[in-house]
Write an enzyme that holds these catalytic residues in place. Sequence first.
Site, short mmCIF file in Angstrom:
data_model
loop_
_atom_site.label_atom_id
_atom_site.label_comp_id
_atom_site.label_asym_id
_atom_site.label_seq_id
_atom_site.Cartn_x
_atom_site.Cartn_y
_atom_site.Cartn_z
N HIS A 18 42.87 49.30 87.20
CA HIS A 18 43.69 50.45 86.82
C HIS A 18 44.43 50.25 85.50
O HIS A 18 44.82 51.23 84.85
CB HIS A 18 44.69 50.75 87.95
CG HIS A 18 45.17 52.17 87.99
ND1 HIS A 18 45.23 52.98 86.86
CD2 HIS A 18 45.62 52.94 89.01
CE1 HIS A 18 45.70 54.18 87.22
NE2 HIS A 18 45.95 54.18 88.50
N ASP A 38 28.15 64.85 86.11
CA ASP A 38 26.81 65.34 86.44
C ASP A 38 25.77 64.43 85.77
O ASP A 38 25.64 64.41 84.55
CB ASP A 38 26.67 66.78 85.95
CG ASP A 38 25.30 67.38 86.22
OD1 ASP A 38 24.42 66.67 86.76
OD2 ASP A 38 25.09 68.55 85.84
#
Length: 454
Positions: free
Chosen positions: A166, A378
């Site tokens: 992170h 995508d």
Amino acid sequence: MATSSTSLVFKVQRHEPELIAPAKPTPHEYKLLSDIDDQEGLRFQIPVIQFYKYNPSMQGKDPVRVIREALAQALVFYYPFAGRLREGAQRKLMVDCSGEGLMFIEADADVTLEQFGDALQPPFPCLEELLYDVPGSTGVLNCPVVLIQVTRLRCGGFIFALRLNHTMSDAAGLAQFMSAVGEMARGLLTPSIPPVWERHLLGARDPPRVTCKHREYEEVEGTIVPYDDMVHRSFFFGPTEVSALRKLVPEHLRKCSTFELLTACLWRCRTIAIQANPEEEVRIICIVNARSRFNPPLPLGYYGNAFAFPVAVAQAGKLCQNPLEYSLELVKQAKNDVTEEYMKSLADLMVIKGRPHFTVIRSYLVSDVTHAGFDDADFGWGKAVYGGPAKGGVGAIPGVASFLIPFKNKKGEAGIVLPITLPARAMEIFVKELDGMLKGKPIERKPGFISSSL
């Protein structure tokens, strides 16, 4: 409220982990993280998961191969993700852009997407099989900063699971990287949003000076109670549920954001559920994306951590006895605290105080990833049917965080799913309390009385 298919059991066959390096030579250099990036509270691995349906137009194409190649191409632009973190003086983190590569696992599962059921939401069954914890890979320093597992499903769909250090990026930064990988997979040669490093924009001033209140980093007395018998559940908030909660607050507060409303509701219900001492202070920490709060805004393409942890603080008794508007006002004020000056003051505080962890004692953290765009990635098969955090309760201190995740239920209603982790008894009280609020009949409480009978 939805339940999930955690009773589903299946086998996953994994190949040996491999390293994927950038497709072309990249600069070998050291890059400093910002003073927001390297705080203690971000020194952990965050899991994200995406589920993709079979797409007949991609017949004969292997998602593992497509994504593996796209990652190598994307890493040419995001080459720090192929490096390793090192720690310098005063605990300062930097990326050694060594080009070693991110960690990648190819896998196959004997399960179909349909078997996960309508409720594709945390907690996911067999998560540890879909995002394998490669031994020796989980450290903050000297380890791959990204691990990705692509698992083919029997139906022709696949699961893309990712684990990120992170300190490197926040949700918006990670979604930007994943979008770039998707673009490479679909044939683009360069990302539509060029990545911007420029971590100095969130570096401390010289000399550092704390000019704002940062109660989220106060030293609070007490201990973190280790919860046993933890239960994971997800709750769905669609238009009906959100509207029911809005009706509980006065007219002037009804234009509040859904995040503010749900955070206030979660804080109140959770405080009642854990039966906090009425005299003690309890805290809710809101994640606030600060990109637009700078003048000029941070550059488009900046993929570092650009958020703050502002905190709302209240006496547990007051929080539980007062109506929802009480906690809502406090949450709204905490969010409004975040300005450009607040972020500069925060970076300065990190340097002065040795990069502390935000206070977790009697605290709970809520992060809104509904606009992060995880489900937009995508790779050629279309958008993900679920995209977002793999589980609630993650963090450097597990069990003290929840996410607001975009979700469509089986009726096709768009809404938000909220995964929560609580001890079993507390979860029963939480459910009863929330149910009362959603039915427009919140349980009334007398001063000094905070627990709930079942």
